[in-house]
Design a protein around this motif. Structure first.
Motif, PDB file in Angstrom:
ATOM      1  N   GLY A  10       0.830  -1.209   0.000  1.00 18.80           N
ATOM      2  CA  GLY A  10       0.000   0.000   0.000  1.00 18.80           C
ATOM      3  C   GLY A  10       0.856   1.248   0.000  1.00 18.80           C
ATOM      4  N   ILE A  33      -3.149  -5.323   0.281  1.00 16.95           N
ATOM      5  CA  ILE A  33      -2.602  -6.035   1.441  1.00 16.95           C
ATOM      6  C   ILE A  33      -1.294  -5.347   1.835  1.00 16.95           C
ATOM      7  N   CYS A 131      -0.582  -7.016   7.537  1.00 22.04           N
ATOM      8  CA  CYS A 131      -0.609  -8.376   6.970  1.00 22.04           C
ATOM      9  C   CYS A 131       0.551  -8.536   5.986  1.00 22.04           C
ATOM     10  N   THR A 171       9.869  -1.997   3.549  1.00 24.44           N
ATOM     11  CA  THR A 171      10.482  -2.513   2.322  1.00 24.44           C
ATOM     12  C   THR A 171      11.823  -3.186   2.606  1.00 24.44           C
ATOM     13  N   ILE A 175       9.509  -9.633  -0.995  1.00 22.31           N
ATOM     14  CA  ILE A 175       8.731 -10.087  -2.164  1.00 22.31           C
ATOM     15  C   ILE A 175       9.640 -10.277  -3.382  1.00 22.31           C
ATOM     16  N   ASN A 389      11.191   9.320  -8.737  1.00 21.82           N
ATOM     17  CA  ASN A 389      10.789   7.977  -8.283  1.00 21.82           C
ATOM     18  C   ASN A 389       9.297   7.912  -7.990  1.00 21.82           C
TER      19      ASN A 389
END
Ligand SMILES: Cc1cc2nc3c(=O)[nH]c(=O)nc-3n(C[C@H](O)[C@H](O)[C@H](O)COP(=O)(O)OP(=O)(O)OC[C@H]3O[C@@H](n4cnc5c(N)ncnc54)[C@H](O)[C@@H]3O)c2cc1C
Length: 413
Positions: A10, A33, A131, A171, A175, A389
Protein backbone atom coordinates in the motif's frame (compact mmCIF):
# COMPACT_ATOMS: atom_id res chain seq x y z
CA UNK A 1 -10.40 -14.95 2.01
CA UNK A 2 -11.12 -14.40 -1.69
CA UNK A 3 -10.87 -11.26 -3.79
CA UNK A 4 -10.77 -10.44 -7.50
CA UNK A 5 -7.65 -8.28 -7.52
CA UNK A 6 -5.11 -8.33 -4.70
CA UNK A 7 -2.48 -5.60 -4.54
CA UNK A 8 0.58 -6.42 -2.44
CA UNK A 9 1.86 -3.14 -0.98
CA UNK A 10 0.00 0.00 0.00
CA UNK A 11 2.66 2.50 -1.09
CA UNK A 12 2.55 5.06 -3.89
CA UNK A 13 2.36 2.54 -6.74
CA UNK A 14 0.05 0.08 -4.95
CA UNK A 15 -2.57 2.66 -3.96
CA UNK A 16 -2.50 4.13 -7.48
CA UNK A 17 -2.77 0.67 -9.04
CA UNK A 18 -5.76 -0.22 -6.83
CA UNK A 19 -7.52 3.01 -7.82
CA UNK A 20 -6.77 2.48 -11.52
CA UNK A 21 -7.96 -1.15 -11.40
CA UNK A 22 -11.28 -0.19 -9.82
CA UNK A 23 -11.75 2.73 -12.23
CA UNK A 24 -11.12 0.37 -15.15
CA UNK A 25 -13.59 -2.21 -13.86
CA UNK A 26 -16.01 -1.03 -11.21
CA UNK A 27 -17.49 -4.51 -10.87
CA UNK A 28 -14.40 -6.09 -9.33
CA UNK A 29 -13.38 -6.41 -5.71
CA UNK A 30 -9.97 -4.83 -5.13
CA UNK A 31 -7.99 -5.45 -1.94
CA UNK A 32 -4.72 -3.87 -0.84
CA UNK A 33 -2.60 -6.04 1.44
CA UNK A 34 -0.15 -3.98 3.45
CA UNK A 35 2.43 -5.20 5.91
CA UNK A 36 2.51 -2.01 8.00
CA UNK A 37 -0.28 -0.76 10.24
CA UNK A 38 -1.32 1.85 7.63
CA UNK A 39 -0.94 2.47 3.92
CA UNK A 40 0.99 5.41 2.47
CA UNK A 41 3.66 5.69 5.19
CA UNK A 42 6.59 6.25 2.83
CA UNK A 43 4.65 8.89 0.90
CA UNK A 44 4.19 10.80 4.16
CA UNK A 45 7.96 10.76 4.78
CA UNK A 46 8.83 11.73 1.21
CA UNK A 47 10.44 15.04 0.30
CA UNK A 48 11.08 15.80 3.97
CA UNK A 49 7.35 15.62 4.63
CA UNK A 50 6.53 17.78 1.61
CA UNK A 51 6.32 15.07 -1.07
CA UNK A 52 8.25 15.99 -4.17
CA UNK A 53 5.75 14.16 -6.35
CA UNK A 54 7.09 14.80 -9.85
CA UNK A 55 9.37 17.02 -11.89
CA UNK A 56 8.76 19.46 -14.75
CA UNK A 57 11.99 18.35 -16.44
CA UNK A 58 11.63 14.68 -17.06
CA UNK A 59 13.58 12.68 -19.63
CA UNK A 60 15.38 9.39 -20.22
CA UNK A 61 18.45 10.96 -18.59
CA UNK A 62 16.69 10.80 -15.20
CA UNK A 63 15.95 7.04 -15.18
CA UNK A 64 18.34 4.10 -14.99
CA UNK A 65 17.66 0.40 -15.46
CA UNK A 66 16.21 -2.12 -17.89
CA UNK A 67 12.59 -0.87 -17.69
CA UNK A 68 11.92 2.01 -20.07
CA UNK A 69 10.27 4.19 -17.45
CA UNK A 70 9.90 7.35 -19.55
CA UNK A 71 7.99 5.55 -22.34
CA UNK A 72 5.42 4.48 -19.74
CA UNK A 73 5.30 7.81 -17.89
CA UNK A 74 4.69 9.68 -21.13
CA UNK A 75 1.69 7.63 -22.09
CA UNK A 76 -0.06 7.94 -18.71
CA UNK A 77 -1.98 10.96 -17.30
CA UNK A 78 0.46 13.57 -15.98
CA UNK A 79 0.57 14.96 -12.44
CA UNK A 80 -1.98 17.72 -13.19
CA UNK A 81 -4.48 15.25 -14.61
CA UNK A 82 -4.00 12.76 -11.80
CA UNK A 83 -3.49 14.94 -8.73
CA UNK A 84 -5.35 18.14 -9.56
CA UNK A 85 -8.14 17.10 -11.95
CA UNK A 86 -8.77 13.63 -10.52
CA UNK A 87 -7.79 13.77 -6.82
CA UNK A 88 -8.41 17.50 -6.31
CA UNK A 89 -4.91 18.32 -5.00
CA UNK A 90 -3.43 21.67 -6.04
CA UNK A 91 0.25 21.46 -6.92
CA UNK A 92 3.09 23.96 -7.30
CA UNK A 93 6.47 23.71 -8.89
CA UNK A 94 9.86 24.67 -7.44
CA UNK A 95 9.30 24.68 -3.67
CA UNK A 96 12.33 26.02 -1.75
CA UNK A 97 14.39 26.67 -4.85
CA UNK A 98 14.25 23.00 -5.90
CA UNK A 99 14.06 23.80 -9.58
CA UNK A 100 11.54 21.73 -11.50
CA UNK A 101 10.29 19.75 -8.49
CA UNK A 102 6.52 19.51 -8.09
CA UNK A 103 4.89 19.55 -4.64
CA UNK A 104 1.40 19.77 -3.21
CA UNK A 105 0.49 23.45 -2.74
CA UNK A 106 -0.11 22.75 0.95
CA UNK A 107 3.60 21.84 1.25
CA UNK A 108 2.50 18.73 3.13
CA UNK A 109 2.69 15.13 1.99
CA UNK A 110 -0.36 14.38 4.17
CA UNK A 111 -2.46 16.22 1.59
CA UNK A 112 -1.51 13.60 -0.99
CA UNK A 113 -2.12 10.64 1.29
CA UNK A 114 -5.44 12.04 2.53
CA UNK A 115 -6.65 12.59 -1.04
CA UNK A 116 -5.64 9.05 -1.98
CA UNK A 117 -7.31 7.54 1.09
CA UNK A 118 -10.53 9.46 0.33
CA UNK A 119 -10.47 8.03 -3.18
CA UNK A 120 -9.94 4.49 -1.87
CA UNK A 121 -13.00 4.92 0.39
CA UNK A 122 -15.10 6.43 -2.37
CA UNK A 123 -14.33 3.51 -4.70
CA UNK A 124 -14.88 0.90 -1.99
CA UNK A 125 -11.35 -0.50 -2.17
CA UNK A 126 -10.54 -2.71 0.81
CA UNK A 127 -7.33 -2.50 2.81
CA UNK A 128 -5.92 -5.29 4.93
CA UNK A 129 -3.14 -3.70 6.98
CA UNK A 130 -0.67 -5.37 9.31
CA UNK A 131 -0.61 -8.38 6.97
CA UNK A 132 2.68 -9.57 5.47
CA UNK A 133 2.62 -11.72 2.36
CA UNK A 134 5.21 -14.42 2.93
CA UNK A 135 4.59 -16.67 -0.06
CA UNK A 136 2.87 -16.65 -3.45
CA UNK A 137 1.51 -19.67 -5.28
CA UNK A 138 0.55 -19.28 -8.91
CA UNK A 139 -2.08 -21.66 -10.28
CA UNK A 140 -3.65 -21.72 -13.73
CA UNK A 141 -6.23 -19.00 -13.22
CA UNK A 142 -5.58 -17.70 -9.74
CA UNK A 143 -2.98 -16.87 -7.12
CA UNK A 144 -2.76 -17.73 -3.46
CA UNK A 145 -1.00 -15.40 -1.08
CA UNK A 146 0.34 -16.93 2.09
CA UNK A 147 0.03 -14.49 4.97
CA UNK A 148 0.75 -16.15 8.30
CA UNK A 149 -2.18 -18.41 9.14
CA UNK A 150 -4.46 -16.94 6.52
CA UNK A 151 -4.38 -17.46 2.77
CA UNK A 152 -5.77 -14.92 0.35
CA UNK A 153 -6.96 -16.11 -3.03
CA UNK A 154 -7.26 -13.80 -6.00
CA UNK A 155 -7.89 -13.94 -9.74
CA UNK A 156 -5.39 -11.23 -10.50
CA UNK A 157 -2.35 -10.05 -8.59
CA UNK A 158 -0.59 -6.69 -8.63
CA UNK A 159 2.80 -6.65 -6.94
CA UNK A 160 3.70 -3.17 -5.66
CA UNK A 161 5.87 -4.16 -2.72
CA UNK A 162 8.74 -1.72 -3.36
CA UNK A 163 12.46 -2.50 -3.15
CA UNK A 164 15.00 -2.60 -0.33
CA UNK A 165 15.42 1.10 0.43
CA UNK A 166 14.36 2.51 3.81
CA UNK A 167 13.27 -0.78 5.44
CA UNK A 168 11.53 1.06 8.29
CA UNK A 169 8.77 1.73 5.75
CA UNK A 170 8.13 -1.99 5.24
CA UNK A 171 10.48 -2.51 2.32
CA UNK A 172 13.03 -5.24 2.92
CA UNK A 173 13.02 -6.93 -0.49
CA UNK A 174 11.07 -9.93 0.83
CA UNK A 175 8.73 -10.09 -2.16
CA UNK A 176 11.66 -9.62 -4.57
CA UNK A 177 13.23 -12.77 -3.09
CA UNK A 178 9.93 -14.67 -3.47
CA UNK A 179 9.73 -13.62 -7.13
CA UNK A 180 13.34 -14.65 -7.69
CA UNK A 181 12.44 -18.12 -6.41
CA UNK A 182 9.50 -18.14 -8.81
CA UNK A 183 11.93 -17.71 -11.72
CA UNK A 184 12.04 -13.92 -12.15
CA UNK A 185 15.30 -12.42 -13.38
CA UNK A 186 16.64 -9.60 -11.24
CA UNK A 187 19.11 -6.88 -12.14
CA UNK A 188 21.95 -6.27 -9.69
CA UNK A 189 20.66 -4.40 -6.66
CA UNK A 190 22.26 -1.51 -4.81
CA UNK A 191 21.05 1.57 -2.94
CA UNK A 192 20.17 4.50 -5.21
CA UNK A 193 19.47 8.12 -4.24
CA UNK A 194 21.93 7.52 -1.41
CA UNK A 195 25.30 8.71 -0.09
CA UNK A 196 28.46 7.02 -1.38
CA UNK A 197 31.01 5.58 1.02
CA UNK A 198 34.62 6.66 1.13
CA UNK A 199 37.41 5.42 3.43
CA UNK A 200 37.15 7.40 6.72
CA UNK A 201 40.87 8.32 6.72
CA UNK A 202 40.39 10.19 3.42
CA UNK A 203 37.64 12.27 5.04
CA UNK A 204 39.56 13.07 8.22
CA UNK A 205 39.04 16.74 9.08
CA UNK A 206 36.11 17.16 6.71
CA UNK A 207 33.24 15.81 8.81
CA UNK A 208 30.25 18.15 8.65
CA UNK A 209 31.68 20.33 5.87
CA UNK A 210 29.22 21.38 3.15
CA UNK A 211 30.35 22.99 -0.08
CA UNK A 212 28.71 23.87 -3.37
CA UNK A 213 30.50 22.65 -6.46
CA UNK A 214 30.55 20.14 -9.26
CA UNK A 215 31.02 16.44 -8.67
CA UNK A 216 31.66 13.71 -11.22
CA UNK A 217 31.53 9.94 -11.09
CA UNK A 218 34.66 8.63 -12.80
CA UNK A 219 35.75 5.15 -13.78
CA UNK A 220 38.97 4.22 -15.59
CA UNK A 221 39.58 7.90 -16.34
CA UNK A 222 36.16 8.26 -18.00
CA UNK A 223 33.67 10.77 -16.60
CA UNK A 224 30.35 8.91 -16.33
CA UNK A 225 28.15 11.73 -15.07
CA UNK A 226 28.60 15.20 -13.58
CA UNK A 227 26.23 16.94 -11.17
CA UNK A 228 26.23 20.38 -9.59
CA UNK A 229 25.05 21.19 -6.10
CA UNK A 230 25.94 21.03 -2.44
CA UNK A 231 27.99 18.08 -1.27
CA UNK A 232 28.32 17.17 2.38
CA UNK A 233 31.29 15.33 3.86
CA UNK A 234 30.48 12.89 6.65
CA UNK A 235 32.50 10.45 8.72
CA UNK A 236 32.52 7.67 6.12
CA UNK A 237 30.51 8.96 3.18
CA UNK A 238 29.72 11.91 0.95
CA UNK A 239 26.09 12.95 0.62
CA UNK A 240 23.97 15.68 -0.97
CA UNK A 241 21.55 15.50 -3.88
CA UNK A 242 24.39 15.79 -6.41
CA UNK A 243 26.00 12.65 -4.92
CA UNK A 244 22.65 10.85 -4.53
CA UNK A 245 22.22 11.16 -8.29
CA UNK A 246 25.50 9.31 -8.91
CA UNK A 247 24.88 6.42 -6.48
CA UNK A 248 23.09 4.23 -9.05
CA UNK A 249 26.42 3.90 -10.93
CA UNK A 250 27.84 1.84 -8.07
CA UNK A 251 25.99 -1.28 -9.23
CA UNK A 252 27.78 -1.25 -12.60
CA UNK A 253 31.16 0.15 -11.53
CA UNK A 254 31.64 -1.42 -8.09
CA UNK A 255 35.34 -1.48 -7.16
CA UNK A 256 36.36 0.95 -9.93
CA UNK A 257 34.34 4.05 -9.18
CA UNK A 258 35.64 7.34 -7.84
CA UNK A 259 34.23 10.78 -7.17
CA UNK A 260 36.03 13.84 -8.47
CA UNK A 261 34.91 17.21 -7.12
CA UNK A 262 35.61 20.66 -8.53
CA UNK A 263 35.09 22.87 -5.50
CA UNK A 264 35.23 26.08 -7.53
CA UNK A 265 33.66 25.26 -10.90
CA UNK A 266 33.00 28.93 -11.69
CA UNK A 267 36.68 29.87 -11.47
CA UNK A 268 39.24 28.73 -14.03
CA UNK A 269 42.64 27.39 -13.04
CA UNK A 270 44.33 30.68 -14.03
CA UNK A 271 41.80 32.83 -12.18
CA UNK A 272 42.39 30.77 -9.05
CA UNK A 273 46.15 31.01 -9.50
CA UNK A 274 45.84 34.82 -9.76
CA UNK A 275 43.74 34.91 -6.59
CA UNK A 276 46.20 32.77 -4.59
CA UNK A 277 49.22 34.71 -5.82
CA UNK A 278 47.53 37.86 -4.63
CA UNK A 279 46.98 36.30 -1.19
CA UNK A 280 50.62 35.20 -1.11
CA UNK A 281 51.59 38.86 -1.51
CA UNK A 282 48.97 40.50 0.68
CA UNK A 283 48.87 37.97 3.54
CA UNK A 284 52.31 36.44 3.22
CA UNK A 285 52.98 36.70 6.95
CA UNK A 286 50.04 34.50 7.93
CA UNK A 287 50.40 30.72 8.41
CA UNK A 288 49.56 28.59 5.35
CA UNK A 289 46.51 27.16 7.09
CA UNK A 290 44.90 30.58 6.42
CA UNK A 291 45.61 30.52 2.68
CA UNK A 292 42.07 29.55 1.64
CA UNK A 293 40.19 31.26 4.47
CA UNK A 294 38.57 33.70 2.03
CA UNK A 295 37.17 30.93 -0.18
CA UNK A 296 36.13 28.01 2.00
CA UNK A 297 35.02 27.26 5.55
CA UNK A 298 38.05 26.84 7.80
CA UNK A 299 38.09 23.03 8.03
CA UNK A 300 37.94 22.61 4.27
CA UNK A 301 40.63 25.22 3.65
CA UNK A 302 42.97 23.54 6.13
CA UNK A 303 42.22 20.07 4.69
CA UNK A 304 43.04 21.17 1.15
CA UNK A 305 46.34 22.80 2.11
CA UNK A 306 47.38 20.02 4.49
CA UNK A 307 46.80 17.33 1.88
CA UNK A 308 48.60 19.22 -0.89
CA UNK A 309 51.88 20.39 0.65
CA UNK A 310 54.43 18.58 2.74
CA UNK A 311 55.29 21.22 5.33
CA UNK A 312 53.99 22.39 8.75
CA UNK A 313 50.77 24.40 8.66
CA UNK A 314 52.52 27.07 10.72
CA UNK A 315 54.86 27.95 7.85
CA UNK A 316 54.24 31.35 6.30
CA UNK A 317 52.12 31.76 3.16
CA UNK A 318 54.99 33.70 1.54
CA UNK A 319 57.15 30.56 1.77
CA UNK A 320 54.90 28.58 -0.59
CA UNK A 321 56.60 27.62 -3.82
CA UNK A 322 54.84 27.79 -7.23
CA UNK A 323 54.83 23.99 -7.37
CA UNK A 324 53.02 23.85 -4.04
CA UNK A 325 50.45 26.41 -5.14
CA UNK A 326 49.79 24.33 -8.25
CA UNK A 327 49.25 21.27 -6.05
CA UNK A 328 46.71 23.17 -3.92
CA UNK A 329 44.85 24.39 -7.03
CA UNK A 330 44.80 20.83 -8.43
CA UNK A 331 43.20 19.61 -5.24
CA UNK A 332 40.55 22.35 -5.30
CA UNK A 333 39.71 21.68 -8.95
CA UNK A 334 39.89 17.87 -8.76
CA UNK A 335 39.47 16.56 -5.24
CA UNK A 336 39.25 12.81 -5.73
CA UNK A 337 37.91 10.01 -3.53
CA UNK A 338 37.71 6.33 -4.29
CA UNK A 339 34.22 4.97 -3.65
CA UNK A 340 34.50 1.97 -1.34
CA UNK A 341 30.81 1.14 -1.01
CA UNK A 342 27.30 2.42 -0.98
CA UNK A 343 25.48 3.43 2.14
CA UNK A 344 23.19 1.07 4.04
CA UNK A 345 19.60 0.68 2.88
CA UNK A 346 18.45 2.80 5.82
CA UNK A 347 20.11 5.83 4.18
CA UNK A 348 18.80 5.19 0.68
CA UNK A 349 15.65 6.60 -0.88
CA UNK A 350 15.42 4.14 -3.73
CA UNK A 351 16.66 0.83 -5.17
CA UNK A 352 18.86 0.45 -8.23
CA UNK A 353 18.01 -2.88 -9.84
CA UNK A 354 15.02 -5.12 -9.22
CA UNK A 355 12.80 -7.30 -11.39
CA UNK A 356 14.27 -7.08 -14.87
CA UNK A 357 12.37 -5.31 -17.65
CA UNK A 358 12.38 -8.51 -19.75
CA UNK A 359 9.97 -10.09 -17.21
CA UNK A 360 7.08 -7.71 -18.09
CA UNK A 361 5.20 -6.73 -21.23
CA UNK A 362 4.21 -3.21 -22.33
CA UNK A 363 1.28 -3.23 -19.86
CA UNK A 364 3.52 -4.34 -16.97
CA UNK A 365 1.96 -7.79 -16.99
CA UNK A 366 4.36 -10.58 -16.14
CA UNK A 367 5.62 -12.64 -19.06
CA UNK A 368 6.01 -15.59 -16.66
CA UNK A 369 2.57 -15.58 -15.03
CA UNK A 370 -0.51 -14.32 -16.86
CA UNK A 371 -2.66 -12.21 -14.57
CA UNK A 372 0.25 -10.99 -12.45
CA UNK A 373 1.28 -7.33 -12.80
CA UNK A 374 4.21 -5.41 -11.33
CA UNK A 375 4.67 -1.71 -10.64
CA UNK A 376 6.82 0.79 -8.75
CA UNK A 377 10.24 0.39 -7.22
CA UNK A 378 10.22 -3.43 -7.35
CA UNK A 379 10.91 -3.11 -11.08
CA UNK A 380 14.39 -2.40 -12.39
CA UNK A 381 14.24 1.35 -12.80
CA UNK A 382 15.71 3.98 -10.50
CA UNK A 383 14.98 7.65 -10.93
CA UNK A 384 17.09 10.61 -9.88
CA UNK A 385 16.37 12.61 -6.76
CA UNK A 386 13.71 15.27 -7.42
CA UNK A 387 10.30 13.65 -7.80
CA UNK A 388 11.32 11.08 -10.42
CA UNK A 389 10.79 7.98 -8.28
CA UNK A 390 7.32 8.94 -7.14
CA UNK A 391 6.36 9.87 -10.71
CA UNK A 392 7.41 6.38 -11.75
CA UNK A 393 5.38 4.87 -8.90
CA UNK A 394 2.19 6.76 -9.88
CA UNK A 395 2.55 6.14 -13.63
CA UNK A 396 3.48 2.47 -13.38
CA UNK A 397 0.68 1.97 -10.83
CA UNK A 398 -1.84 3.54 -13.22
CA UNK A 399 -0.69 1.33 -16.07
CA UNK A 400 -0.50 -1.95 -14.14
CA UNK A 401 -3.78 -1.32 -12.30
CA UNK A 402 -5.69 -0.16 -15.38
CA UNK A 403 -4.49 -3.11 -17.48
CA UNK A 404 -5.23 -5.54 -14.68
CA UNK A 405 -8.77 -4.19 -14.11
CA UNK A 406 -9.58 -4.38 -17.82
CA UNK A 407 -8.33 -7.96 -18.05
CA UNK A 408 -11.17 -9.28 -15.87
CA UNK A 409 -14.63 -9.96 -17.22
CA UNK A 410 -17.15 -7.13 -16.87
CA UNK A 411 -14.48 -4.53 -17.56
CA UNK A 412 -15.60 -0.95 -18.18
CA UNK A 413 -18.37 0.84 -16.36
C1 LIG B 1 12.73 9.13 3.18
C2 LIG B 1 12.36 9.03 1.73
C3 LIG B 1 12.03 10.18 1.05
C4 LIG B 1 11.70 10.11 -0.32
N1 LIG B 1 11.33 11.25 -0.95
C5 LIG B 1 10.99 11.18 -2.26
C6 LIG B 1 10.52 12.35 -2.96
O1 LIG B 1 10.34 13.41 -2.37
N2 LIG B 1 10.26 12.23 -4.28
C7 LIG B 1 10.39 11.04 -4.96
O2 LIG B 1 10.13 10.98 -6.16
N3 LIG B 1 10.76 9.91 -4.32
C8 LIG B 1 11.05 9.96 -3.00
N4 LIG B 1 11.42 8.81 -2.35
C9 LIG B 1 11.35 7.53 -3.08
C10 LIG B 1 9.89 7.11 -3.23
O3 LIG B 1 9.21 7.37 -2.03
C11 LIG B 1 9.76 5.62 -3.59
O4 LIG B 1 10.51 5.35 -4.73
C12 LIG B 1 8.32 5.24 -3.84
O5 LIG B 1 7.54 5.51 -2.68
C13 LIG B 1 8.19 3.77 -4.19
O6 LIG B 1 6.83 3.44 -4.26
P1 LIG B 1 6.38 1.92 -4.30
O7 LIG B 1 4.89 1.94 -4.23
O8 LIG B 1 6.99 1.23 -5.44
O9 LIG B 1 6.99 1.27 -3.01
P2 LIG B 1 6.83 1.68 -1.47
O10 LIG B 1 6.34 3.07 -1.33
O11 LIG B 1 8.12 1.33 -0.87
O12 LIG B 1 5.65 0.75 -0.96
C14 LIG B 1 5.77 -0.64 -0.86
C15 LIG B 1 4.80 -1.10 0.21
O13 LIG B 1 4.76 -2.51 0.18
C16 LIG B 1 4.69 -2.99 1.51
N5 LIG B 1 5.20 -4.36 1.53
C17 LIG B 1 6.45 -4.76 1.28
N6 LIG B 1 6.55 -6.09 1.41
C18 LIG B 1 5.33 -6.53 1.74
C19 LIG B 1 4.78 -7.82 2.02
N7 LIG B 1 5.55 -8.90 1.99
N8 LIG B 1 3.47 -7.91 2.35
C20 LIG B 1 2.67 -6.81 2.39
N9 LIG B 1 3.15 -5.57 2.15
C21 LIG B 1 4.45 -5.43 1.81
C22 LIG B 1 5.53 -2.02 2.29
O14 LIG B 1 5.21 -2.02 3.65
C23 LIG B 1 5.22 -0.69 1.60
O15 LIG B 1 4.18 0.01 2.22
C24 LIG B 1 11.72 8.85 -0.98
C25 LIG B 1 12.05 7.70 -0.28
C26 LIG B 1 12.37 7.78 1.07
C27 LIG B 1 12.69 6.53 1.81
Amino acid sequence: MKTDIAVIGGGASGITAAIAAKEANSGVRVTIIEKLARTGKKIIASGNGKCNLSNMKLSEYNYHGSVKAVDIIEKMPDYTQFFTDYLGVLCVSGSEGREGGIYPRSNSSNTIVNAMRMKLDELGIEEICGCEVMGITAEKDRFTLICGDENIRCKRLIIAAGGYAAPTFGTDGGIMRILKNMGYKTAKICPAVAPLRVAPDKLKGLKGVRVKGEISAVSGGKVLRTERGEMQFNENNISGICVFNLAYLFSEYEGKLSLKADLLPDMSWNELKGYIENIRKSRGNLPIEELLTGIFVKNLGVYLVKNSVDRPLTDKISALKNKEISAIISRIKALEFEVCGCSPWQNAQSTMGGIHGSCVDGNLQSRLHKGLYLCGEILDTAGDCGGYNLQWAWSSGMLAGGSCGKSLKGAGK
